[in-house]
Design a protein around this motif. Structure first.
Motif, PDB file in Angstrom:
ATOM      1  N   THR A 128      26.433   5.980  42.405  1.00 48.94           N
ATOM      2  CA  THR A 128      25.522   5.628  41.106  1.00 48.94           C
ATOM      3  C   THR A 128      25.670   6.338  39.994  1.00 48.94           C
ATOM      4  N   LYS A 155      30.434  -1.036  45.212  1.00 52.72           N
ATOM      5  CA  LYS A 155      28.885  -1.340  45.288  1.00 52.72           C
ATOM      6  C   LYS A 155      28.554  -0.132  44.633  1.00 52.72           C
ATOM      7  N   ASP A 157      25.238   1.336  41.521  1.00 55.51           N
ATOM      8  CA  ASP A 157      24.217   1.231  40.449  1.00 55.51           C
ATOM      9  C   ASP A 157      24.528   1.985  39.264  1.00 55.51           C
ATOM     10  N   HIS A 244      18.410  -1.230  34.577  1.00 55.03           N
ATOM     11  CA  HIS A 244      19.269  -0.901  35.997  1.00 55.03           C
ATOM     12  C   HIS A 244      19.844  -2.122  36.328  1.00 55.03           C
ATOM     13  N   ARG A 246      23.308  -3.380  39.089  1.00 51.81           N
ATOM     14  CA  ARG A 246      23.826  -3.186  40.255  1.00 51.81           C
ATOM     15  C   ARG A 246      25.119  -3.851  40.413  1.00 51.81           C
ATOM     16  N   ASP A 250      22.776  -5.968  47.821  1.00 48.73           N
ATOM     17  CA  ASP A 250      21.693  -5.320  47.931  1.00 48.73           C
ATOM     18  C   ASP A 250      21.693  -4.469  49.366  1.00 48.73           C
TER      19      ASP A 250
END
Length: 252
Positions: A128, A155, A157, A244, A246, A250
């Motif tokens: 992240t 993967k 964010d 936000h 991504r 999820d």
């Protein structure tokens, strides 16, 4: 310490001819670091706090490795640490801001940014990236965002907040008082669409986007500064945004 108010500064600069000295972000934040955390009633910081808290609800950072780019003095660190990330690393251009963060959080891992490339950070190091009130200080935002994508895992964010580009394009400035003078920090206007376009090419998708405007809920900030005429002029004007994004599915 005067309230940061981009629109009020615009009016003061253009209508009242106040003298504002502009500095690059490194110099400005090194100066400001001495009292950056002592700003009660600061409109932009309060709005950023509210926006960050809202977006953080959809950001899973528990047991994740988080990079805070433009961390400053670590305004949001306690809230993130309460979520128990595996690792939280602060990056900032200002050594003064980083020292203040380290005083508040002894043992914190920090890096001083000297360019957009994060050469000392291996690829796929973080889950992240959060970056609060920072991206408009970056001249070559495309170059920086590509580097962010490199140090993020497949993967990942990204959470961004900043002054709304409409405010900056209209003449808004980030300012603070020092030695009886007003210092403005250099900014560059980056459309939110530009940021999204760069990140979309790296596999990101938009999860959430918010913007806050000048409305009745912030009227009291203007009252405290005897600037209700400014409030009346710019009511409804967007002043801060958050996004936000991504990459990947999820599944945590």
């Amino acid at each position: 310490m005067m309230v940061i108010n981009a629109l009020k500064n615009y009016v003061k600069q253009h209508l009242f001819h106040s003298q504002i000295s502009e500095r690059d972000s490194v110099t400005a934040y090194d100066i400001w670091s001495k009292n950056y955390d002592e700003q009660p009633g600061n409109l932009m910081l309060d709005m950023d706090e509210a926006l960050f808290c809202k977006l953080l609800q959809g950001l899973p950072i528990h047991q994740k490795k988080v990079a805070d780019i433009g961390c400053g003095t670590g305004r949001h660190w306690q809230r993130m640490l309460d979520a128990k990330p595996t690792k939280l690393t602060g990056f900032d251009v200002s050594s003064g801001m980083l020292r203040r963060l380290e005083q508040k959080h002894p043992g914190a891992e920090t890096y001083q940014i000297t360019d957009n490339f994060f050469k000392d950070i291996p690829a796929k190091s973080y889950d992240t990236i959060v970056s609060m009130l920072t991206v408009a200080h970056i001249k070559n935002i495309g170059e920086a965002l590509q580097s962010w994508c490199r140090i993020l895992k497949p993967k990942a964010d990204i959470l961004i907040t900043d002054f709304h580009p409409s405010t900056l394009a209209f003449g808004g400035k980030r300012t603070f008082r020092h030695d009886n003078a007003t210092i403005a920090i250099q900014n560059f206007v980056h459309l939110t669409s530009t940021i999204k376009e760069v990140l979309l090419t790296h596999g990101f998708r938009l999860v959430a986007q918010e913007e806050l405007t000048i409305n009745e809920s912030v009227r009291h900030y203007y009252e405290q500064q005897n600037a209700l005429h400014v409030y009346d002029t710019y009511k409804g004007f967007p002043i801060i945004y958050g996004m936000h994004l991504r990459r990947g599915n999820d599944t945590e």
